[in-house]
Design a protein around this motif. Structure first.
Motif, PDB file in Angstrom:
ATOM      1  N   CYS A 107       0.844  -1.202   0.000  1.00 30.56           N
ATOM      2  CA  CYS A 107       0.000   0.000   0.000  1.00 30.56           C
ATOM      3  C   CYS A 107       0.876   1.248   0.000  1.00 30.56           C
ATOM      4  O   CYS A 107       0.661   2.178  -0.777  1.00 30.56           O
ATOM      5  N   LEU A 108       1.900   1.229   0.843  1.00 26.78           N
ATOM      6  CA  LEU A 108       2.837   2.356   0.927  1.00 26.78           C
ATOM      7  C   LEU A 108       3.569   2.542  -0.401  1.00 26.78           C
ATOM      8  O   LEU A 108       3.767   3.660  -0.874  1.00 26.78           O
ATOM      9  N   SER A 109       3.930   1.423  -1.033  1.00 24.84           N
ATOM     10  CA  SER A 109       4.666   1.508  -2.294  1.00 24.84           C
ATOM     11  C   SER A 109       3.779   2.028  -3.430  1.00 24.84           C
ATOM     12  O   SER A 109       4.270   2.471  -4.454  1.00 24.84           O
ATOM     13  N   ASN A 113      -1.058   6.728   1.962  1.00 22.75           N
ATOM     14  CA  ASN A 113      -0.683   7.246   3.272  1.00 22.75           C
ATOM     15  C   ASN A 113      -0.688   6.136   4.327  1.00 22.75           C
ATOM     16  O   ASN A 113      -1.735   5.538   4.593  1.00 22.75           O
ATOM     17  N   ASN A 114       0.459   5.903   4.952  1.00 26.66           N
ATOM     18  CA  ASN A 114       0.523   4.818   5.926  1.00 26.66           C
ATOM     19  C   ASN A 114      -0.072   5.213   7.282  1.00 26.66           C
ATOM     20  O   ASN A 114      -0.121   4.412   8.203  1.00 26.66           O
ATOM     21  N   GLN A 115      -0.531   6.460   7.415  1.00 24.84           N
ATOM     22  CA  GLN A 115      -1.202   6.861   8.654  1.00 24.84           C
ATOM     23  C   GLN A 115      -2.720   6.678   8.541  1.00 24.84           C
ATOM     24  O   GLN A 115      -3.415   6.624   9.549  1.00 24.84           O
ATOM     25  N   THR A 116      -3.230   6.646   7.323  1.00 29.19           N
ATOM     26  CA  THR A 116      -4.689   6.568   7.171  1.00 29.19           C
ATOM     27  C   THR A 116      -5.113   5.451   6.207  1.00 29.19           C
ATOM     28  O   THR A 116      -5.841   4.555   6.589  1.00 29.19           O
TER      29      THR A 116
HETATM   30  C1  LIG Z   1       5.149   5.719   7.447  1.00 24.22           C
HETATM   31  O1  LIG Z   1       6.136   5.935   6.459  1.00 24.22           O
HETATM   32  C2  LIG Z   1       7.165   6.802   6.848  1.00 24.22           C
HETATM   33  C3  LIG Z   1       8.134   6.969   5.692  1.00 24.22           C
HETATM   34  O2  LIG Z   1       7.594   6.644   4.477  1.00 24.22           O
HETATM   35  C4  LIG Z   1       7.883   6.232   8.056  1.00 24.22           C
HETATM   36  O3  LIG Z   1       8.876   7.156   8.503  1.00 24.22           O
HETATM   37  C5  LIG Z   1       6.881   5.995   9.195  1.00 24.22           C
HETATM   38  O4  LIG Z   1       7.522   5.361  10.280  1.00 24.22           O
HETATM   39  C6  LIG Z   1       5.746   5.117   8.706  1.00 24.22           C
HETATM   40  N1  LIG Z   1       4.733   5.019   9.768  1.00 24.22           N
HETATM   41  C7  LIG Z   1       4.132   3.879  10.108  1.00 24.22           C
HETATM   42  C8  LIG Z   1       3.066   3.960  11.173  1.00 24.22           C
HETATM   43  O5  LIG Z   1       4.393   2.804   9.585  1.00 24.22           O
END
Ligand SMILES: *[C@@H]1O[C@H](CO)[C@@H](O)[C@H](O)[C@H]1NC(C)=O
Ligand SMILES: *[C@@H]1O[C@H](CO)[C@@H](O)[C@H](O)[C@H]1NC(C)=O
Ligand SMILES: *[C@@H]1O[C@H](CO)[C@@H](O)[C@H](O)[C@H]1NC(C)=O
Ligand SMILES: *[C@@H]1O[C@H](CO)[C@@H](O)[C@H](O)[C@H]1NC(C)=O
Length: 323
Positions: A107-109, A113-116
């Motif tokens: 998903c991140l790739s 958004n890895n927060q939502t």
């Molecule tokens: C989300 O991604 C950022 C960098 O892309 C990283 O610094 C951060 O730790 C990640 N947060 C979580 C909750 O995985």
């Protein structure tokens, strides 16, 4: 569970609660008190029960009056609460449903958004049959659905969800299961194309998106089944209603009206077209919902929620909309 802070005084602006005035087949609702309730005083909330679990983003609810249970779909969790006291954590149960670390990485790739977005947001919860619930989640931008064994409150089977659930946790979504059939409406997939669907059983049905789109960036907020076939003298079919706000392309006297609140309707017995409109609704209609106080030039064009109070017949049913 956390004790909710007692505030001396609190005002909550609820927005305008105005019944939608319907024509045929709904009866007139002019005898209903249409005074907008815009505030609730804190004393009106005393004695309310609250629930707050460890999860955030409570985005789906399923209330079952019979057994007195409230199911809550949240981010990576589903709660089963007892309606006799939803605050009582000794009788509430939670079921964890997280997207895997690998799924979150993918998903991140994709630039999400890895927060939502890269979590499993549980967006759909409904009764499937006597022993199972059906649920769908965004699953870190790769939707999944699952059956839940109600007695044991565990997952029994997972399946692909991309046809049934939006990828994006912020996209409007509505749907329900009735008579073993699942209906849903959202902006699906990466292209965010709005669609009203019969998800199962086969054949699946959809709205048309080319050459002319039946829906325009529609943000769905609610849906309802009204059984118009019951006691119908003219052999009416049951109807499904979907409520949403969408982009307005019709010229209006008020050019500021870029959004318009609408209701779409399809027949439950629709099986799609034979030659044209194969696997598409042949009974699709949509209409505008007007909520306005023209004397004050007040136009409420964004629909937030709907609630159906079912009467003994469809003509006695009342639909409330919050604009
Ligand atoms: C989300 O991604 C950022 C960098 O892309 C990283 O610094 C951060 O730790 C990640 N947060 C979580 C909750 O995985
Ligand atoms: C509900 O449960 C909470 C937490 O156990 C308790 O404090 C409260 O008194 C209960 N309320 C009622 C009405 O039983
Ligand atoms: C979920 O909850 C968090 C924390 O309250 C919030 O920041 C976020 O916007 C909410 N919605 C989504 C779709 O993540
Ligand atoms: C309900 O559906 C589930 C999943 O398909 C199935 O395993 C179960 O036997 C069904 N239960 C009943 C009572 O039909």
């Amino acid at each position: 569970m956390r004790q909710t802070k007692q505030l001396g005084f609190m005002l909550i602006v609820l927005g305008y609660l105005i019944p939608v005035i319907w024509g045929f087949p709904f009866g007139p609702v002019l005898d209903v008190d249409v005074t907008p309730r815009t505030t609730v005083h804190v004393k009106g909330l005393l004695g309310c029960n609250h629930f707050r679990g460890a999860a955030v983003n409570y985005s789906s609810l399923l209330l079952e009056d019979g057994p007195g249970l409230l199911y809550v779909g949240a981010r990576e969790a589903i709660y089963k609460l007892d309606t006799s006291n939803i605050s009582d954590t000794s009788i509430s149960v939670s079921l964890e449903w997280a997207a895997s670390a690998e799924q979150k990485r993918q998903c991140l790739s994709k630039g999400k958004n890895n927060q939502t977005e890269c979590y499993n947001h549980v967006r759909f919860l409904d009764r499937y049959n006597d022993s199972h619930l059906y649920t769908c989640g965004t699953h870190a931008f790769r939707p999944r659905c699952a059956y839940i064994d109600v007695a044991r409150f565990t997952f029994v089977r997972f399946e692909e969800g991309k046809e049934k659930c939006p990828y994006d946790p912020t996209k409007g979504y509505t749907g329900f299961i009735t008579d073993g059939e699942m209906y849903s409406a959202s902006q699906y997939e990466f292209r965010n194309i709005p669609d009203i669907r019969r998800n199962f059983p086969f054949p699946n049905l959809r709205t048309e998106d080319s050459p002319t789109s039946w829906l325009l960036e529609s943000n769905f907020v609610g849906s309802a089944l009204l059984r118009e076939s019951i006691n119908s003298s003219i052999g009416d079919d049951d109807k499904l209603y979907f409520f949403f706000t969408e982009r307005n392309i019709e010229p209006t006297a008020y050019s500021s009206q870029t959004n318009v609140a609408r209701v779409a309707r399809v027949c439950k017995g629709d099986i799609g077209g034979q030659r044209s409109l194969q696997r598409k609704w042949t009974s699709f209609l949509k209409a505008r919902l007007v909520c306005a106080i023209p004397d004050y030039e007040l136009y409420f064009n964004v629909l937030r929620s709907v609630f159906v109070v079912e009467g003994s017949s469809v003509h006695d049913s009342v639909l409330y909309g919050v604009f």
